[in-house]
Design an enzyme around this catalytic site. Structure first.
Site, short mmCIF file in Angstrom:
data_model
loop_
_atom_site.label_atom_id
_atom_site.label_comp_id
_atom_site.label_asym_id
_atom_site.label_seq_id
_atom_site.Cartn_x
_atom_site.Cartn_y
_atom_site.Cartn_z
N ILE A 28 0.83 -1.21 0.00
CA ILE A 28 0.00 0.00 0.00
C ILE A 28 0.87 1.26 0.00
O ILE A 28 0.55 2.25 -0.67
CB ILE A 28 -0.92 -0.05 1.25
CG1 ILE A 28 -1.95 -1.17 1.03
CG2 ILE A 28 -1.60 1.27 1.52
CD1 ILE A 28 -2.46 -1.80 2.29
N SER A 152 -6.33 -0.55 10.80
CA SER A 152 -6.84 -1.80 10.23
C SER A 152 -8.20 -2.06 10.85
O SER A 152 -8.44 -1.65 12.00
CB SER A 152 -5.88 -2.94 10.61
OG SER A 152 -6.50 -4.18 10.42
N TYR A 178 -1.09 -8.12 17.24
CA TYR A 178 -1.34 -7.27 16.06
C TYR A 178 -2.59 -6.42 16.28
O TYR A 178 -2.55 -5.21 16.07
CB TYR A 178 -1.49 -8.12 14.79
CG TYR A 178 -1.80 -7.28 13.56
CD1 TYR A 178 -0.83 -6.41 13.04
CD2 TYR A 178 -3.04 -7.32 12.94
CE1 TYR A 178 -1.11 -5.61 11.93
CE2 TYR A 178 -3.32 -6.54 11.83
CZ TYR A 178 -2.35 -5.68 11.32
OH TYR A 178 -2.62 -4.89 10.21
N1 LIG Z 1 -2.74 -5.61 3.58
C1 LIG Z 1 -3.82 -5.59 4.35
O1 LIG Z 1 -4.80 -6.34 4.13
C2 LIG Z 1 -3.90 -4.66 5.50
C3 LIG Z 1 -5.05 -4.67 6.29
C4 LIG Z 1 -5.13 -3.79 7.35
C5 LIG Z 1 -4.12 -2.89 7.60
N2 LIG Z 1 -3.01 -2.90 6.83
C6 LIG Z 1 -1.96 -1.94 7.17
O2 LIG Z 1 -1.44 -1.34 5.99
C7 LIG Z 1 -0.10 -0.91 6.22
C8 LIG Z 1 0.78 -1.29 5.05
O3 LIG Z 1 0.89 -2.69 4.97
P1 LIG Z 1 0.90 -3.49 3.59
O4 LIG Z 1 -0.35 -4.30 3.56
O5 LIG Z 1 1.21 -2.59 2.46
O6 LIG Z 1 2.09 -4.52 3.87
P2 LIG Z 1 3.58 -4.60 3.29
O7 LIG Z 1 3.56 -4.64 1.81
O8 LIG Z 1 4.23 -5.71 4.03
O9 LIG Z 1 4.18 -3.20 3.72
C9 LIG Z 1 4.61 -2.95 5.02
C10 LIG Z 1 5.81 -2.06 4.94
O10 LIG Z 1 6.24 -1.76 6.26
C11 LIG Z 1 7.66 -1.88 6.26
N3 LIG Z 1 8.20 -2.13 7.61
C12 LIG Z 1 8.04 -3.23 8.37
N4 LIG Z 1 8.76 -3.10 9.50
C13 LIG Z 1 9.39 -1.90 9.44
C14 LIG Z 1 10.28 -1.20 10.29
N5 LIG Z 1 10.72 -1.74 11.43
N6 LIG Z 1 10.71 0.01 9.91
C15 LIG Z 1 10.32 0.56 8.76
N7 LIG Z 1 9.48 -0.06 7.89
C16 LIG Z 1 9.02 -1.28 8.23
C17 LIG Z 1 7.96 -3.04 5.35
O11 LIG Z 1 9.32 -3.03 4.96
P3 LIG Z 1 10.08 -4.39 4.49
O12 LIG Z 1 9.73 -4.57 3.05
O13 LIG Z 1 11.51 -4.04 4.72
O14 LIG Z 1 9.57 -5.49 5.35
C18 LIG Z 1 6.99 -2.74 4.21
O15 LIG Z 1 7.53 -1.81 3.31
C19 LIG Z 1 0.32 -1.54 7.57
O16 LIG Z 1 0.24 -0.54 8.57
C20 LIG Z 1 -0.75 -2.58 7.82
O17 LIG Z 1 -0.97 -2.83 9.19
C21 LIG Z 1 -2.87 -3.75 5.79
#
Ligand SMILES: NC(=O)c1ccc[n+]([C@@H]2O[C@H](COP(=O)([O-])OP(=O)(O)OC[C@H]3O[C@@H](n4cnc5c(N)ncnc54)[C@H](OP(=O)(O)O)[C@@H]3O)[C@@H](O)[C@H]2O)c1
Length: 309
Positions: A28, A152, A178
């Site tokens: 995202i 979330s 989480y």
């Molecule tokens: N996907 C869903 O269905 C969903 C649902 C509800 C909420 N969300 C929320 O949406 C947001 C984005 O998640 P996403 O779904 O896009 O997942 P994602 O593709 O895994 O993205 C998460 C990002 O956070 C980074 N990250 C993790 N640990 C970190 C740290 N210690 N310092 C800096 N960056 C860090 C990751 O970097 P690396 O690549 O280095 O790991 C990755 O770029 C999150 O807050 C998540 O809780 C997502």
């Protein structure tokens, strides 16, 4: 009467704005960078892995040729890294238009951050709390600045245990850890709104949640990547609530956007509600104070002289 559907066409011109997006090398966050850069914003990708960040920037620039993007290192699970990142921003900038707290991890095995916090609440909440407080004076120095919190729907499944926020005495439950970390995001948001919505220079805070979106987030739960194929929406759709929270000019402090359909799992972004736990003022105040104590950072409104200079 059919309601208008919010799409990226609704995003106004973002030229002249500088935006920091955490965790923006994938999912995202990466999509959010692409759309805001396409509308003219200068975007700073705050990523923990520079190589992955640079690759993501290259991908985006292939689609948005004139994108004004830079990549900087930020590890939210290490307060030294958060401070070092903030120092570079203070060194190079006098104001900041937008901070999007997007980075996150989900349901990973028990582990600790560099500072000894539970890895999930430490990354998803404490790291962002410290980052936001450190960048707050720069956000206050920009006109009409904005702070976006990515939560979330999982926050609705949580009741936070503030006596053991870092899971030191409880038996670790990776799912509940989480859920609590995402409730910490919404508790932070409404406590922020309570503290700062009457301050004209403080950034407006809005929230987004992406429903169920197919990204790397689900990597720690074996069956979720399979279910993604059937139920999840694509990152370009999952990014829309964040993009609306970031750019809808009519949004007010505390507005929360999420997908319209299937129990907020997918669809175009509409106004959604946070759980009643998110607005529990006693919990919000206590979480704020715990966050200040543990991170050793607090929010300070700049004085009128600081704002003017
Ligand atoms: N996907 C869903 O269905 C969903 C649902 C509800 C909420 N969300 C929320 O949406 C947001 C984005 O998640 P996403 O779904 O896009 O997942 P994602 O593709 O895994 O993205 C998460 C990002 O956070 C980074 N990250 C993790 N640990 C970190 C740290 N210690 N310092 C800096 N960056 C860090 C990751 O970097 P690396 O690549 O280095 O790991 C990755 O770029 C999150 O807050 C998540 O809780 C997502």
């Amino acid at each position: 009467m059919t309601k208008a559907i919010w799409t990226t066409d609704n995003i106004g011109d973002q030229s002249g704005k500088t935006v920091i997006i955490t965790g923006s090398n994938s999912g995202i966050g990466k999509e959010t960078v692409k759309q805001l850069a396409a509308k003219g914003a200068k975007v700073i990708m705050a990523v923990r892995n520079l190589e992955k960040g640079r690759q993501a920037m290259t991908d985006i620039k292939q689609e948005v040729v004139n994108a004004d993007i830079e990549v900087r290192q930020l590890d939210l699970s290490d307060l030294k890294s958060v401070r070092a990142f903030s120092d570079t921003i203070h060194r190079d900038m006098t104001s900041l238009d937008m901070l999007i707290n997007n980075a996150g991890i989900m349901m990973c095995p028990k582990a600790s951050t560099a500072d000894g916090f539970d890895i999930q609440v430490g990354t998803n909440h404490f790291g962002h709390f410290a980052l936001t407080a450190l960048l707050f004076p720069l956000l206050c120095a920009a006109k009409h600045s904005r702070l976006v919190v990515v939560s979330s729907i999982a926050h609705k499944m949580a009741k936070i245990n503030l006596d053991d926020v870092n899971w030191t005495t409880r038996k670790y439950d990776k799912n509940k850890a989480y859920f609590e970390s995402k409730l910490a995001n919404t508790l932070f948001a409404y406590e922020y709104v309570k503290r700062f919505s009457s301050q004209p220079n403080a950034p407006r805070l809005t929230l987004g949640h992406p429903g169920w979106t197919s990204t790397g987030l689900q990597q720690h739960v074996s069956y979720l990547p399979l279910l993604n194929k059937f139920f999840a929406q694509a990152p370009k759709d999952g990014a829309l609530p964040t993009l609306r929270a970031a750019t809808d000019e009519t949004a007010v402090n505390g507005d929360f956007f999420g997908p319209a359909n299937f129990f907020e799992l997918r669809g175009h972004p509409v106004h959604v509600s946070a759980s009643s736990e998110s607005k529990n003022q006693a919990d919000g105040e206590r979480l704020w104070s715990i966050s200040e104590d543990l991170t050793d950072v607090s929010f300070a409104m700049p004085t009128p002289t600081q704002v003017a200079s």
